[in-house]
Design a protein around this motif. Structure first.
Motif, PDB file in Angstrom:
ATOM      1  N   GLU A 167      44.602  39.688  42.361  1.00  0.00           N
ATOM      2  CA  GLU A 167      43.711  40.046  42.480  1.00  0.00           C
ATOM      3  C   GLU A 167      42.929  39.765  40.825  1.00  0.00           C
ATOM      4  OE1 GLU A 167      41.103  42.879  44.019  1.00  0.00           O
ATOM      5  OE2 GLU A 167      42.585  43.722  43.954  1.00  0.00           O
ATOM      6  N   GLU A 168      41.534  38.630  41.613  1.00  0.00           N
ATOM      7  CA  GLU A 168      40.845  38.218  41.040  1.00  0.00           C
ATOM      8  C   GLU A 168      39.472  38.832  40.763  1.00  0.00           C
ATOM      9  OE1 GLU A 168      38.314  33.908  40.499  1.00  0.00           O
ATOM     10  OE2 GLU A 168      40.154  33.766  40.787  1.00  0.00           O
ATOM     11  N   LYS A 169      39.658  39.386  39.113  1.00  0.00           N
ATOM     12  CA  LYS A 169      38.193  40.321  38.737  1.00  0.00           C
ATOM     13  C   LYS A 169      37.482  38.841  39.175  1.00  0.00           C
ATOM     14  CE  LYS A 169      41.033  43.078  36.181  1.00  0.00           C
ATOM     15  NZ  LYS A 169      41.066  43.891  34.986  1.00  0.00           N
ATOM     16  N   ILE A 205      51.302  40.157  43.919  1.00  0.00           N
ATOM     17  CA  ILE A 205      49.734  39.886  44.072  1.00  0.00           C
ATOM     18  C   ILE A 205      48.342  40.155  43.387  1.00  0.00           C
ATOM     19  CG2 ILE A 205      48.317  41.050  45.806  1.00  0.00           C
ATOM     20  CD1 ILE A 205      51.021  41.840  47.117  1.00  0.00           C
TER      21      ILE A 205
END
Length: 45
Positions: free
Chosen positions: A40-42, A38
């Motif tokens: 998550e793009e910052k 999983i």
């Protein structure tokens, strides 16, 4: 096996069902592990 059939049945569209079934079957035959990431793009500043 029952979980796999139920999961594939609940997918939307025949093409998605077919692709997932083929992919899982290939992983089963080759003993490869699928990626379970999983990511998550910052946000860009």
């Amino acid at each position: 096996m029952l979980w796999a059939f139920i999961h594939i049945y609940m997918l939307a569209g025949f093409e998605n069902r077919l692709l997932v079934a083929i992919h899982w079957f290939w992983l089963y035959l080759t003993y490869e592990r699928g990626a379970r990431l999983i990511v998550e793009e910052k946000p860009k500043a």
